[in-house]
Design a protein around this motif. Structure first.
Motif, PDB file in Angstrom:
ATOM      1  N   ALA A 184      -2.528  -3.379 -10.249  1.00  0.00           N
ATOM      2  CA  ALA A 184      -2.428  -2.077  -9.550  1.00  0.00           C
ATOM      3  C   ALA A 184      -3.695  -2.338  -8.507  1.00  0.00           C
ATOM      4  O   ALA A 184      -4.611  -3.368  -8.874  1.00  0.00           O
ATOM      5  CB  ALA A 184      -2.991  -0.887 -10.565  1.00  0.00           C
ATOM      6  N   SER A 185      -3.995  -1.489  -7.433  1.00  0.00           N
ATOM      7  CA  SER A 185      -4.910  -1.655  -6.347  1.00  0.00           C
ATOM      8  C   SER A 185      -5.104  -0.257  -5.976  1.00  0.00           C
ATOM      9  O   SER A 185      -4.652   0.787  -6.465  1.00  0.00           O
ATOM     10  CB  SER A 185      -4.594  -2.610  -5.377  1.00  0.00           C
ATOM     11  N   ARG A 186      -6.107  -0.022  -5.068  1.00  0.00           N
ATOM     12  CA  ARG A 186      -6.720   1.127  -4.766  1.00  0.00           C
ATOM     13  C   ARG A 186      -5.300   2.048  -4.064  1.00  0.00           C
ATOM     14  O   ARG A 186      -5.420   3.418  -4.256  1.00  0.00           O
ATOM     15  CB  ARG A 186      -7.778   1.176  -3.791  1.00  0.00           C
ATOM     16  N   ARG A 187      -4.603   1.307  -3.201  1.00  0.00           N
ATOM     17  CA  ARG A 187      -3.397   2.007  -2.458  1.00  0.00           C
ATOM     18  C   ARG A 187      -2.186   1.520  -2.923  1.00  0.00           C
ATOM     19  O   ARG A 187      -1.061   1.544  -2.163  1.00  0.00           O
ATOM     20  CB  ARG A 187      -3.687   2.059  -1.257  1.00  0.00           C
ATOM     21  N   GLY A 188      -2.056   0.743  -3.938  1.00  0.00           N
ATOM     22  CA  GLY A 188      -0.786   0.410  -4.400  1.00  0.00           C
ATOM     23  C   GLY A 188      -0.814  -0.746  -5.557  1.00  0.00           C
ATOM     24  O   GLY A 188      -1.344  -0.408  -6.543  1.00  0.00           O
ATOM     25  N   GLY A 189      -0.512  -1.987  -4.993  1.00  0.00           N
ATOM     26  CA  GLY A 189      -0.633  -2.907  -5.848  1.00  0.00           C
ATOM     27  C   GLY A 189      -0.644  -4.311  -5.205  1.00  0.00           C
ATOM     28  O   GLY A 189      -0.165  -4.443  -4.216  1.00  0.00           O
ATOM     29  N   HIS A 190      -0.674  -5.511  -6.083  1.00  0.00           N
ATOM     30  CA  HIS A 190      -0.341  -6.988  -5.885  1.00  0.00           C
ATOM     31  C   HIS A 190       0.381  -7.517  -6.972  1.00  0.00           C
ATOM     32  O   HIS A 190       0.465  -7.206  -8.086  1.00  0.00           O
ATOM     33  CB  HIS A 190      -1.600  -7.667  -5.989  1.00  0.00           C
ATOM     34  N   VAL A 191       1.437  -8.274  -6.188  1.00  0.00           N
ATOM     35  CA  VAL A 191       2.266  -9.287  -7.408  1.00  0.00           C
ATOM     36  C   VAL A 191       1.907 -10.760  -6.978  1.00  0.00           C
ATOM     37  O   VAL A 191       1.600 -11.135  -5.857  1.00  0.00           O
ATOM     38  CB  VAL A 191       3.845  -8.975  -7.021  1.00  0.00           C
ATOM     39  N   ASP A 197       0.905  -1.120   0.005  1.00  0.00           N
ATOM     40  CA  ASP A 197       0.001  -0.004  -0.011  1.00  0.00           C
ATOM     41  C   ASP A 197       0.830   1.098  -0.123  1.00  0.00           C
ATOM     42  O   ASP A 197       1.977   1.255   0.543  1.00  0.00           O
ATOM     43  CB  ASP A 197      -0.757   0.104   1.214  1.00  0.00           C
ATOM     44  N   GLY A 198       0.244   2.239  -0.363  1.00  0.00           N
ATOM     45  CA  GLY A 198       1.311   3.904  -0.356  1.00  0.00           C
ATOM     46  C   GLY A 198       1.288   4.047  -1.958  1.00  0.00           C
ATOM     47  O   GLY A 198       1.007   3.482  -2.774  1.00  0.00           O
ATOM     48  N   GLY A 230       9.286  -4.928   2.951  1.00  0.00           N
ATOM     49  CA  GLY A 230       8.479  -4.513   3.866  1.00  0.00           C
ATOM     50  C   GLY A 230       7.095  -4.522   3.300  1.00  0.00           C
ATOM     51  O   GLY A 230       6.150  -3.466   3.542  1.00  0.00           O
ATOM     52  N   VAL A 231       6.661  -5.614   2.499  1.00  0.00           N
ATOM     53  CA  VAL A 231       5.202  -5.761   2.092  1.00  0.00           C
ATOM     54  C   VAL A 231       4.709  -6.935   2.698  1.00  0.00           C
ATOM     55  O   VAL A 231       5.287  -7.730   3.191  1.00  0.00           O
ATOM     56  CB  VAL A 231       5.256  -5.914   0.615  1.00  0.00           C
TER      57      VAL A 231
END
Length: 344
Positions: A107-114, A81-82, A139-140
């Motif tokens: 992509a996501s609302r506040r960052g993303g996903h791998v 997030d961020g 740090g994820v």
């Protein structure tokens, strides 16, 4: 990188729908529905392909549980997030690729996903032992968040890709770098993104060396504890006091000798205050939406969950995390079978 929820949605071809579901849905026995405030309600009914199609068509938004009843998973996801979330995950994806782990970035609302897709359903404990060092380095968060399901638990929940986020009212695409180094959607519609990801994904197997290490740990944990004369000892309850149990040193003495911030930090992403998301999600209504878990160092080392109102020392944490008795934790520590930061 949100796309207006009124655009890009529609019915998918059956074969494309089935391919998408095979990538992102592993646990079909239950699911969750996102509410307008972004929270989720668990539905204890089987999930169906028409319901997944409705998610992709924007008629509702589904969350999927990564673990099945046997604590197996067929995919994993890193969550950042961020404002710099995508850039952080892009670096992570590059490191994973160098280690032979292909991924796709959403992509996501506040960052993303791998996302990491596995060649076969794999024990969550094995997957986490393999991928957690990457999550810690950047740090994820890593999903699944548990090594295994607690009795009656549901495990990790994550929003299915390409559905409308109920708070932002838009959907988020898979992305890739452009020739100019910018992150751009792989398609302008859900169907285009879905087709891309189904063609792009490469499944990967957990390395044999990781599986072997986990197998050794499980063997050490489940070997019967024998008393003199060859009789198996009665196993005390999981939450039994360990103050009187002694090995070469008492467990309390051993706990005091550890750096609790470092050890628990190997399992939970903690900030500079020792605050992080509680790993014991089964005790939280709707999960630990706001980090409620804190670790305290110093002379009185302990952890505390403000939502669960539960505290404990390092041994309590390991008992709860691995679903072990204090005796099993102690012996696993002596055999070097727990996390590498734990030392006897």
């Amino acid at each position: 990188m949100v796309i207006d929820g009124r655009n890009g949605v529609g019915e998918l071809a059956p074969e494309l729908l089935a391919a998408y579901a095979s990538l992102f849905v592993h646990s079909w026995q239950h699911y969750a529905v996102q509410q307008r405030d972004g929270s989720y309600w668990r539905v204890a009914d089987p999930l169906s392909l028409p319901q997944v199609a409705a998610h992709l068509a924007g008629r509702w938004t589904l969350g999927t549980y990564l673990l099945d009843r046997t604590s197996l998973c067929s995919c994993a996801a890193f969550d950042a997030d961020g404002t710099d979330g995508l850039e952080c995950l892009a670096g992570l994806a590059e490191d994973l690729l160098r280690a032979g782990v292909p991924t796709v970035l959403e992509a996501s609302r506040r960052g993303g996903h791998v996302w990491v897709q596995l060649v076969e359903p794999t024990p969550a404990q094995v997957v986490r032992a393999w991928l957690m060092p990457f999550a810690q380095a950047y740090g994820v968060e890593l999903y699944p968040k548990q090594d295994g399901l607690a009795p009656g638990g549901s495990g990790s929940l994550i929003r299915l890709p390409l559905g409308i986020h109920q708070q932002s009212r838009g959907w988020y695409p898979f992305v890739q770098p452009s020739a100019w180094g910018e992150w751009v959607p792989v398609g302008q519609t859900v169907a285009e993104c879905c087709a891309w990801v189904c063609q792009q994904v490469q499944r990967v197997a957990v390395p044999d060396v990781v599986r072997g290490s986990c197998d050794a740990m499980l063997s050490a944990q489940h070997e019967p504890i024998m008393a003199e004369g060859g009789n198996a000892l009665a196993v005390p309850s999981l939450l039994a006091s360990h103050g009187e149990y002694k090995g070469e040193r008492s467990i309390r003495e051993w706990c005091r000798s550890q750096d609790i911030m470092t050890v628990i930090g190997g399992y939970v992403c903690l900030d500079h205050r020792g605050v992080g998301s509680c790993p014991f999600k089964e005790h939280h209504y709707r999960g630990d939406l706001r980090p409620s878990f804190q670790v305290f160092g110093g002379a009185d080392q302990h952890w505390y969950c403000y939502a669960w109102h539960r505290a404990g020392d390092l041994c309590d944490f390991l008992c709860l995390y691995y679903h072990l008795t204090p005796q099993e934790v102690w012996r696993s520590v002596q055999q070097g079978a727990l996390w590498q930061t734990v030392v006897a």
